[in-house]
Design a protein around this motif. Sequence first.
Motif, PDB file in Angstrom:
ATOM      1  N   VAL A  20       0.619  -1.474   0.137  1.00 38.31           N
ATOM      2  CA  VAL A  20      -0.066   0.396   0.301  1.00 38.31           C
ATOM      3  C   VAL A  20       0.947   1.271   0.224  1.00 38.31           C
ATOM      4  N   TYR A  21       0.412   2.809  -0.548  1.00 41.63           N
ATOM      5  CA  TYR A  21       1.081   3.389  -0.423  1.00 41.63           C
ATOM      6  C   TYR A  21       0.733   4.945  -0.058  1.00 41.63           C
ATOM      7  N   LYS A  22       0.779   5.895   0.036  1.00 39.41           N
ATOM      8  CA  LYS A  22       0.671   7.039  -0.565  1.00 39.41           C
ATOM      9  C   LYS A  22      -0.547   7.795  -1.116  1.00 39.41           C
ATOM     10  N   GLU A  23      -1.495   7.624  -0.852  1.00 41.00           N
ATOM     11  CA  GLU A  23      -2.632   9.025  -1.896  1.00 41.00           C
ATOM     12  C   GLU A  23      -1.811   8.949  -2.819  1.00 41.00           C
ATOM     13  N   LYS A  24      -0.420  10.271  -2.600  1.00 38.53           N
ATOM     14  CA  LYS A  24      -0.517  11.062  -3.535  1.00 38.53           C
ATOM     15  C   LYS A  24       0.470  10.276  -4.028  1.00 38.53           C
ATOM     16  N   ILE A  25       1.095   9.342  -4.150  1.00 39.53           N
ATOM     17  CA  ILE A  25       1.956   8.492  -5.107  1.00 39.53           C
ATOM     18  C   ILE A  25       1.383   7.102  -5.284  1.00 39.53           C
ATOM     19  N   ALA A  26      -0.301   6.773  -5.196  1.00 36.00           N
ATOM     20  CA  ALA A  26      -0.139   5.605  -5.670  1.00 36.00           C
ATOM     21  C   ALA A  26      -0.096   4.925  -6.914  1.00 36.00           C
ATOM     22  N   SER A  27      -0.729   5.930  -7.910  1.00 37.68           N
ATOM     23  CA  SER A  27      -0.453   5.659  -8.772  1.00 37.68           C
ATOM     24  C   SER A  27       0.281   5.677  -9.979  1.00 37.68           C
ATOM     25  N   LYS A  28       1.017   6.449  -8.844  1.00 36.07           N
ATOM     26  CA  LYS A  28       2.476   6.213 -10.096  1.00 36.07           C
ATOM     27  C   LYS A  28       3.048   4.976  -9.619  1.00 36.07           C
ATOM     28  N   ALA A  29       2.953   4.448  -8.407  1.00 38.94           N
ATOM     29  CA  ALA A  29       3.705   2.975  -7.543  1.00 38.94           C
ATOM     30  C   ALA A  29       3.028   1.910  -8.209  1.00 38.94           C
ATOM     31  N   SER A  30       1.868   2.020  -8.787  1.00 40.88           N
ATOM     32  CA  SER A  30       1.293   1.102  -9.810  1.00 40.88           C
ATOM     33  C   SER A  30       1.969   1.036 -10.658  1.00 40.88           C
ATOM     34  N   THR A  31       1.965   1.707 -11.857  1.00 48.39           N
ATOM     35  CA  THR A  31       3.153   1.821 -12.293  1.00 48.39           C
ATOM     36  C   THR A  31       4.337   1.513 -12.514  1.00 48.39           C
ATOM     37  N   ALA A  32       4.733   2.008 -11.338  1.00 47.97           N
ATOM     38  CA  ALA A  32       6.299   1.439 -11.478  1.00 47.97           C
ATOM     39  C   ALA A  32       6.265   0.389 -10.993  1.00 47.97           C
TER      40      ALA A  32
END
Length: 279
Positions: A20-32
Amino acid sequence: MTITALDGSVYRVADAHAHVYKEKIASKASTAIGAFYRTDMYESVPTASNLLTKAGALGVEKFLIFSVATTVKQVSSINHFIADEVASAPDSFLGLGTAHPDMPDFGVLFDELDELGLKGIKLHPDMQYFNIDDPRMMPLYREAAKRGLVMLLHVGDERYDYSAPERLMRVLEEVPELKVHAAHFGCCRIWKRRPLVIEAAVRAGANIAFDTSSMLGWASVEEARYLVDHLGVDHIMWGTDYPMWSPENEFARLLALGYSHEENQKMLYDNFARFYGVD
């Protein structure tokens, strides 16, 4: 909270592997993550709240949540973030902190983990670029063992040697009291090499458990059964590798292996509860 299978069988379920990730980086993390594993992602915004909403609606009762630090400066921030998410849903979440091989002082880390009430440490050698058996990491493993903390390690990848099962075996030999949660059946995408090294550790009495994360989609039913049978049903914990895979699909894939209700229940919840000391 339970999940009812298509045949009417009822199971308690815990997810032993959720990023799980902080909301502000969650989308970027999923892509990575998708780029790293060259696969499409189930969840494009992998926050703890989205995990709880979607998997919780299915009937998943508990989740082991964590994230990985790719730099030293991220470690404390991630540890506090995970602790905050656990505090927001203490009946659902158990949390692991993280560490980084370049940290100059692991002692500060352990004081922080103790203060935050986290259950252990998640490391991903292939993303953090260190060998599991790197001598720098031995003080970390020894202190984790001393404090009774779990060490969750990504193990195995066909592209890298950092997380080779043989390296984990060396750690188990040097720090036999270490409590290890080996991700991806302890072999990940090199299952055709057969995890006989890790099997030997199990038979020797190592304090180790394995999760199924990602492997139920990558390996065939026959290969997955081989892994379960050789590592032992009592050592297997179901995990989704959220945000990579759908909880519904991963639940169905485990049941498709053809084990008994009792064996399924062990893998879906009981082994996790025993290993992490819940209930």
